[in-house]
Design a protein around this motif. Structure first.
Motif, PDB file in Angstrom:
ATOM      1  N   SER A 292       0.814  -1.220  -0.069  1.00  0.00           N
ATOM      2  CA  SER A 292      -0.130  -0.066   0.012  1.00  0.00           C
ATOM      3  C   SER A 292       0.850   1.333   0.054  1.00  0.00           C
ATOM      4  O   SER A 292       2.184   1.221   0.417  1.00  0.00           O
ATOM      5  N   TYR A 293       0.177   2.353  -0.289  1.00  0.00           N
ATOM      6  CA  TYR A 293       1.164   3.702  -0.145  1.00  0.00           C
ATOM      7  C   TYR A 293       1.581   3.794   1.229  1.00  0.00           C
ATOM      8  O   TYR A 293       2.611   4.455   1.550  1.00  0.00           O
TER       9      TYR A 293
ATOM     10  N   PRO B 101       4.822  10.167 -10.651  1.00  0.00           N
ATOM     11  CA  PRO B 101       4.044   9.978 -11.946  1.00  0.00           C
ATOM     12  C   PRO B 101       2.786  10.891 -11.816  1.00  0.00           C
ATOM     13  O   PRO B 101       2.071  11.052 -11.084  1.00  0.00           O
ATOM     14  N   ALA B 102       2.598  11.652 -13.250  1.00  0.00           N
ATOM     15  CA  ALA B 102       1.788  12.918 -13.179  1.00  0.00           C
ATOM     16  C   ALA B 102       0.490  12.366 -12.996  1.00  0.00           C
ATOM     17  O   ALA B 102      -0.616  12.913 -12.416  1.00  0.00           O
ATOM     18  N   GLU B 103      -0.046  11.106 -12.897  1.00  0.00           N
ATOM     19  CA  GLU B 103      -1.396  10.686 -12.960  1.00  0.00           C
ATOM     20  C   GLU B 103      -1.782   9.987 -11.541  1.00  0.00           C
ATOM     21  O   GLU B 103      -3.034   9.657 -11.103  1.00  0.00           O
ATOM     22  N   THR B 104      -0.607  10.114 -10.449  1.00  0.00           N
ATOM     23  CA  THR B 104      -0.834   9.536  -9.231  1.00  0.00           C
ATOM     24  C   THR B 104      -1.945  10.493  -8.473  1.00  0.00           C
ATOM     25  O   THR B 104      -2.155  11.480  -8.815  1.00  0.00           O
ATOM     26  N   ARG B 105      -2.890   9.483  -7.737  1.00  0.00           N
ATOM     27  CA  ARG B 105      -3.962  10.217  -7.076  1.00  0.00           C
ATOM     28  C   ARG B 105      -3.420  11.072  -5.863  1.00  0.00           C
ATOM     29  O   ARG B 105      -2.659  10.472  -5.034  1.00  0.00           O
ATOM     30  N   VAL B 106      -3.770  12.214  -5.511  1.00  0.00           N
ATOM     31  CA  VAL B 106      -3.725  12.926  -4.402  1.00  0.00           C
ATOM     32  C   VAL B 106      -3.580  12.224  -3.014  1.00  0.00           C
ATOM     33  O   VAL B 106      -2.911  12.290  -2.196  1.00  0.00           O
ATOM     34  N   GLU B 107      -4.907  11.405  -3.085  1.00  0.00           N
ATOM     35  CA  GLU B 107      -5.280  10.479  -1.831  1.00  0.00           C
ATOM     36  C   GLU B 107      -4.132   9.430  -1.573  1.00  0.00           C
ATOM     37  O   GLU B 107      -3.871   9.088  -0.417  1.00  0.00           O
ATOM     38  N   ASP B 108      -3.469   9.169  -2.841  1.00  0.00           N
ATOM     39  CA  ASP B 108      -2.434   7.975  -2.428  1.00  0.00           C
ATOM     40  C   ASP B 108      -1.156   8.621  -1.911  1.00  0.00           C
ATOM     41  O   ASP B 108      -0.732   8.059  -0.856  1.00  0.00           O
ATOM     42  N   MET B 109      -1.181   9.750  -2.330  1.00  0.00           N
ATOM     43  CA  MET B 109       0.271  10.535  -1.576  1.00  0.00           C
ATOM     44  C   MET B 109       0.035  10.872  -0.265  1.00  0.00           C
ATOM     45  O   MET B 109       0.671  10.849   0.647  1.00  0.00           O
TER      46      MET B 109
ATOM     47  N   VAL C 255       8.872  16.328  -7.439  1.00  0.00           N
ATOM     48  CA  VAL C 255       8.905  16.818  -8.919  1.00  0.00           C
ATOM     49  C   VAL C 255       8.180  15.745  -9.787  1.00  0.00           C
ATOM     50  O   VAL C 255       7.842  14.532  -9.087  1.00  0.00           O
ATOM     51  N   LYS C 256       7.792  15.902 -10.877  1.00  0.00           N
ATOM     52  CA  LYS C 256       7.261  15.028 -11.753  1.00  0.00           C
ATOM     53  C   LYS C 256       8.337  13.878 -12.276  1.00  0.00           C
ATOM     54  O   LYS C 256       9.479  14.282 -12.529  1.00  0.00           O
ATOM     55  N   CYS C 257       7.889  12.772 -12.154  1.00  0.00           N
ATOM     56  CA  CYS C 257       8.804  11.403 -12.596  1.00  0.00           C
ATOM     57  C   CYS C 257       8.048  10.693 -13.487  1.00  0.00           C
ATOM     58  O   CYS C 257       6.927  10.105 -13.288  1.00  0.00           O
ATOM     59  N   PRO C 258       8.488  10.389 -14.648  1.00  0.00           N
ATOM     60  CA  PRO C 258       7.871   9.538 -15.803  1.00  0.00           C
ATOM     61  C   PRO C 258       7.705   8.100 -15.145  1.00  0.00           C
ATOM     62  O   PRO C 258       8.770   7.633 -14.675  1.00  0.00           O
ATOM     63  N   GLU C 259       6.574   7.651 -15.226  1.00  0.00           N
ATOM     64  CA  GLU C 259       6.208   6.277 -15.208  1.00  0.00           C
ATOM     65  C   GLU C 259       6.388   5.551 -13.562  1.00  0.00           C
ATOM     66  O   GLU C 259       5.376   4.867 -13.260  1.00  0.00           O
ATOM     67  N   ARG C 260       7.427   6.027 -12.873  1.00  0.00           N
ATOM     68  CA  ARG C 260       7.286   5.351 -11.424  1.00  0.00           C
ATOM     69  C   ARG C 260       7.775   6.167 -10.327  1.00  0.00           C
ATOM     70  O   ARG C 260       8.144   7.370 -10.580  1.00  0.00           O
TER      71      ARG C 260
END
Ligand SMILES: Nc1ncnc2c1ncn2[C@@H]1O[C@H](COP(=O)(O)OP(=O)(O)O)[C@@H](O)[C@H]1O
Ligand SMILES: Cc1ncc(C[n+]2csc(CCOP(=O)(O)OP(=O)(O)O)c2C)c(N)n1
Ligand SMILES: [Mg+2]
Length: 335
Positions: free
Chosen positions: A64-65, A97-105, A129-134
Motif C-alpha cells: 500500500s502507499y 508520475p503525473a497520474e498519481t492520485r492525491v489521496e495516495d500521496m 518533482v514529476k517523474c515519468p512512469e515510476r
C-alpha cells in the motif's frame, strides 16, 4: 564499461574520489551506514540517505502507499540505528508520475508520519518533482550520537563474537510469497509479509549497544547477512566464521521453507531487508553485553566469530564441514 560489470559497490568505489574538502568536520564519510560529523563537543551528527524506487524496492500491486511511506523512513532510521544513534530530522524527496492520485500521496504520508511519530523524527522539508512512469521516494535523515560513541563497521578484531538481533531471512521469505503467490497459513503470511512491508528499525538496540563497552562493529542488515559481513570484513580488515546452526530463523520462515522447498540459507545470507543489527563484541565483554541486551528485552543470537582477513568468509555447516560463503547478498545492477 557498463555499470553491470562493476556492480553497485564497484561503482560507488569508482565515484568515491576527492569528496571531502573540509576534513576537520568529518569523522567518517563514505563507507559506513551513515556519515559521522562533528557539530559540537559532546554530540556527533549522523547523516544518511536511502531511496526507494517502484519496481526495484516495492510494487504498488502488493504494497500500500502507507507501506511505502513506512518503509522509506524506516530503512533510513535503520542506518542511524546501525551507527548507535538516534534519528532526529528528515527531508523527503518525491518523484511522482503525473497520474498519481492525491489521496495516495496522502496515504504515503500517513505511513511516513506513523514511523516518524514512533521514533520522534521531525520531517522538516523535501522536494517534489514529476517523474515519468515510476514513483521514487528518497529520504535524507539526520541523527545524533554522543561524541566518540558512534560504532563504525571498522572496529572488529579476530576473536570478537559476531551477533545479530532478531531473526534472519524473514523479509526475504515475505518477498518470496509476494513474487510467487501461493496460499499459506495466516500466521506465516502475517509474519513474513510484515517483515517485508513494515520493517522495524532497531533504534533501541543500537543506542544500547553504543552505550556498552566492548562493542567493536555495527551494521544493519539491508543487503543480506553475507553482504553485511563482507562490509564489516572489508572495513575492519578481518574475516568471519559463521555457525549455520546458530543462525536465528523464525518458526514461520522454517515452515514456509518446508512448504515451498526454498533454501532458508539463501534467504538469510542473500535475501536482505531484515533491518536487524549485526554487531561484534570483544570476548571479555561478552557476558556484560549479553546481560544488558537481555535486561532490555532485545532478542539476539551469537552467530559466529571474527577471524583473520586471509580466512575470508567461512560458514561452518550444521554437519561440521566448513565452506567459503558463496554469493554475497543483494547488489543493484548485478541482481
Ligand atoms: N552515489 C553515491 N555517492 C556517494 N556515496 C555513496 C553513493 N551511494 C552510496 N554511497 C555511500 O556508500 C556507502 C555504501 O552504501 P550502501 O550500501 O547504500 O549503504 P547502506 O546499506 O548502509 O544504505 C555508504 O556510506 C553510502 O553513503
Ligand atoms: C519489487 C521488489 N523486488 C525486489 C525486492 C528486494 N530488494 C530490493 S532492494 C534490496 C536490497 C536493499 O536495498 P538497497 O537499496 O541496497 O538498500 P541499502 O543497502 O542501500 O540500505 C532488496 C533485497 C523488493 N524489495 N521489492
Ligand atoms: Mg544505501
Amino acid at each position: 564499461m557498463r555499470i553491470s560489470q562493476v556492480g553497485e559497490f564497484g561503482l560507488i568505489n569508482l565515484l568515491n574520489k576527492a569528496m571531502i574538502n573540509s576534513p576537520t568536520g568529518v569523522v567518517a564519510g563514505i563507507g559506513d551506514d551513515a556519515a559521522v560529523l562533528k557539530v559540537s563537543g559532546d554530540q556527533w551528527q549522523l547523516f544518511t540517505t536511502d531511496m526507494l524506487v517502484e519496481g526495484i524496492h516495492f510494487r504498488l500491486d502488493w504494497a500500500s502507499y502507507f507501506d511505502v511511506g513506512w518503509k522509506a523512513l524506516a530503512v533510513n532510521i535503520s542506518d542511524i540505528a546501525a551507527m548507535g544513534g538516534k534519528p532526529t530530522h528528515g527531508v523527503i524527496s518525491l518523484g511522482i508520475p503525473a497520474e498519481t492520485r492525491v489521496e495516495d500521496m496522502e496515504e504515503l504520508y500517513l505511513g511516513l508520519r506513523a514511523v516518524a511519530r514512533r521514533f520522534g523524527v521531525n520531517l522538516v522539508g523535501g522536494d517534489t518533482v514529476k517523474c515519468p512512469e515510476r514513483l521514487v521516494i528518497n529520504v535524507a535523515l539526520l541523527g545524533e550520537v554522543a561524541a566518540g560513541k558512534a560504532i563504525l563497521r571498522s572496529g572488529a578484531r579476530p576473536g570478537d563474537i559476531i551477533y545479530t538481533t532478531g531473526t534472519l531471512g524473514t523479509a526475504a521469505a515475505g518477498l518470496h510469497i509476494l513474487l510467487n503467490g501461493g496460499n499459506y497459513p495466516d500466521p506465516i503470511k502475517e509474519t513474513v509479509l510484515r517483515a517485508h512491508l513494515r520493517p522495524e528499525p532497531r533504534v533501541q538496540a543500537g543506542t544500547l549497544l553504543s552505550s556498552l563497552p566492548g562493542v567493536t562493529a555495527l551494521d544493519d542488515n539491508s543487503d543480506g547477512l553475507a553482504a553485511e559481513l563482507r562490509e564489516i570484513g572489508r572495513a575492519s580488515g578481518v574475516g568471519c566464521l559463521i555457525w549455520e546452526k546458530a543462525l536465528p530463523v523464525a518458526a514461520e520462515v522454517q515452515q514456509l521453507a518446508a512448504l515451498t522447498g526454498a533454501d532458508i540459507l539463501d534467504w538469510v545470507m542473500n535475501g536482505g531487508e531484515d533491518f536487524e543489527l549485526v554487531f561484534t563484541v570483544q570476548p571479555a565483554y561478552r557476558k556484560q553485553v549479553e546481560a544488558a541486551l537481555t535486561k532490555a528485552a532485545v532478542d539476539f543470537a551469537a552467530i559466529g566469530v571474527i577471524t583473520s582477513a586471509r580466512e575470508g568468509l567461512i560458514m561452518e555447516r550444521v554437519n561440521g564441514t566448513r565452506e567459503a560463503m558463496g554469493q554475497t547478498g543483494y547488489n543493484h545492477f548485478t541482481d
